[in-house]
Design a protein around this motif. Structure first.
Motif, PDB file in Angstrom:
ATOM      1  N   UNK A 153      27.861 -30.958 -23.116  1.00 28.03           N
ATOM      2  CA  UNK A 153      28.834 -30.657 -24.137  1.00 28.03           C
ATOM      3  C   UNK A 153      28.355 -29.393 -24.830  1.00 28.03           C
ATOM      4  N   UNK A 154      26.977 -29.272 -24.823  1.00 26.21           N
ATOM      5  CA  UNK A 154      26.194 -28.174 -25.473  1.00 26.21           C
ATOM      6  C   UNK A 154      26.113 -26.954 -24.918  1.00 26.21           C
ATOM      7  N   UNK A 155      27.181 -25.927 -25.084  1.00 28.62           N
ATOM      8  CA  UNK A 155      27.163 -24.845 -24.247  1.00 28.62           C
ATOM      9  C   UNK A 155      27.522 -23.564 -25.208  1.00 28.62           C
ATOM     10  N   UNK A 156      26.525 -23.609 -26.556  1.00 31.32           N
ATOM     11  CA  UNK A 156      26.693 -22.279 -27.181  1.00 31.32           C
ATOM     12  C   UNK A 156      25.866 -21.186 -26.223  1.00 31.32           C
ATOM     13  N   UNK A 157      24.880 -21.521 -25.467  1.00 31.74           N
ATOM     14  CA  UNK A 157      24.192 -20.664 -24.835  1.00 31.74           C
ATOM     15  C   UNK A 157      24.825 -20.661 -23.402  1.00 31.74           C
ATOM     16  N   UNK A 158      25.841 -20.191 -23.161  1.00 34.88           N
ATOM     17  CA  UNK A 158      26.495 -20.570 -21.913  1.00 34.88           C
ATOM     18  C   UNK A 158      26.315 -19.443 -20.695  1.00 34.88           C
ATOM     19  N   UNK A 159      25.812 -18.398 -21.145  1.00 32.78           N
ATOM     20  CA  UNK A 159      25.719 -17.212 -20.110  1.00 32.78           C
ATOM     21  C   UNK A 159      24.977 -17.822 -18.888  1.00 32.78           C
ATOM     22  N   UNK A 160      23.937 -18.575 -19.022  1.00 32.97           N
ATOM     23  CA  UNK A 160      23.119 -19.083 -18.019  1.00 32.97           C
ATOM     24  C   UNK A 160      23.817 -19.467 -16.728  1.00 32.97           C
ATOM     25  N   UNK A 161      24.990 -20.261 -16.975  1.00 31.01           N
ATOM     26  CA  UNK A 161      25.915 -21.024 -16.075  1.00 31.01           C
ATOM     27  C   UNK A 161      26.817 -19.983 -15.148  1.00 31.01           C
ATOM     28  N   UNK A 162      26.508 -18.685 -15.652  1.00 23.89           N
ATOM     29  CA  UNK A 162      27.282 -17.699 -14.659  1.00 23.89           C
ATOM     30  C   UNK A 162      26.059 -16.857 -14.032  1.00 23.89           C
ATOM     31  N   UNK A 163      24.977 -16.436 -14.715  1.00 28.87           N
ATOM     32  CA  UNK A 163      24.069 -15.482 -14.232  1.00 28.87           C
ATOM     33  C   UNK A 163      22.891 -16.183 -13.368  1.00 28.87           C
ATOM     34  N   UNK A 164      22.573 -17.555 -13.608  1.00 25.26           N
ATOM     35  CA  UNK A 164      21.657 -18.374 -13.323  1.00 25.26           C
ATOM     36  C   UNK A 164      21.988 -19.480 -11.974  1.00 25.26           C
ATOM     37  N   UNK A 165      23.100 -19.481 -11.754  1.00 25.61           N
ATOM     38  CA  UNK A 165      23.600 -20.451 -10.599  1.00 25.61           C
ATOM     39  C   UNK A 165      23.881 -19.711  -9.316  1.00 25.61           C
ATOM     40  N   UNK A 166      23.940 -18.599  -9.205  1.00 27.32           N
ATOM     41  CA  UNK A 166      24.066 -17.784  -7.952  1.00 27.32           C
ATOM     42  C   UNK A 166      25.301 -17.983  -7.468  1.00 27.32           C
ATOM     43  N   UNK A 167      26.362 -18.668  -8.069  1.00 28.67           N
ATOM     44  CA  UNK A 167      27.765 -18.735  -7.631  1.00 28.67           C
ATOM     45  C   UNK A 167      28.723 -17.727  -8.052  1.00 28.67           C
TER      46      UNK A 167
END
Length: 258
Positions: A153-167
């Motif tokens: 639930x700690x998603x303050x720094x959320x950008x990695x979920x878009x840029x680092x998953x390759x999805x």
């Protein structure tokens, strides 16, 4: 609303208490931000995204007074808060504007909406521009997918979920004029020095009677007055270090990107 601007804000803050309510020339900083975002041409609407905490009632009152929508959701999980706003207002694509980014730039936000029209990418981020002038553009379908795969639930720094998953299809903000490429300028409200920086700029243009000053106007002023840049410049590395410490990628199940 197909294209929206989400203002992400809450009153709780530790380093600079209730920073979104601090006043400059008789207006809270959050109102300065809202007024600025109303100048974006390609947005269908603005949604203030805050929490369900009673202390954030004041932000909803401000949103209503300023004639914009609001949504109340999770305090810690920014992504889930956005997802709730996406579903409530039937949003396809949104640009985020943190409550800290008091003088974010309408010109850059319009560039982001125009880029999405051309490319339909999932995620757009700005680099080599002043910190706080622009944050992210996000496709709603990509956001929903991220909410399914994250395991925190700690998603303050959320950008990695878009840029680092390759999805996801990610891109840098395009067509940024060279005159706006000033990454050394810090324009986000996190410390007392940041407040003094914003106060100096807003009071300067208020004295000139310039209500709708642009980032170009600000950078021209700062070029003539480097001492204003120095007010909060020393805080930038500490700010980046804190962001780095908070940035983490926690996926619901381990896989090739885990």
């Amino acid at each position: 609303m197909k294209n929206a601007i989400f203002i992400t804000v809450r009153t709780s803050s530790t380093r600079l208490p209730q920073k979104c309510l601090l006043e400059i020339v008789g207006k809270p900083t959050i109102v300065h931000l809202i007024e600025r975002l109303k100048r974006v041409r390609l947005a269908d609407g603005i949604v203030l995204c805050t929490t369900t905490n009673p202390e954030d009632d004041v932000l909803c009152h401000i949103a209503s007074k300023e004639g914009i929508a609001f949504f109340r959701g999770s305090e810690q999980d920014k992504l889930e808060r956005w997802r709730g706003a996406v579903e409530k207002y039937d949003v396809e694509f949104f640009v985020t504007a943190d409550g800290d980014d008091v003088l974010c730039e309408p010109e850059l936000i319009d560039l982001c909406f125009a880029q999405y029209r051309r490319t339909a990418v999932d995620f757009i981020e700005g680099k080599e521009i002043p910190c706080g002038a622009f944050t992210y553009g996000i496709k709603a379908s990509a956001l929903k997918k991220v909410c399914e795969i994250k395991d925190t639930e700690d998603t303050e720094m959320m950008w990695v979920y878009f840029t680092k998953t390759g999805m996801f299809r990610c891109a840098q903000l395009e067509d940024v004029p060279d005159v706006l490429r000033k990454p050394e300028i810090r324009m986000t409200l996190d410390y007392e020095e940041d407040f003094q920086f914003f106060k100096n700029i807003i009071e300067h243009f208020a004295a000139l009677g310039q209500k709708d000053f642009t980032l170009r106007d600000m950078l021209s002023y700062l070029e003539r007055h480097p001492e204003v840049v120095r007010i909060n410049q020393s805080r930038q590395q500490e700010f980046l270090d804190n962001q780095k410490k908070k940035t983490k990628l926690i996926l619901r199940t381990e896989g090739p990107h885990g």
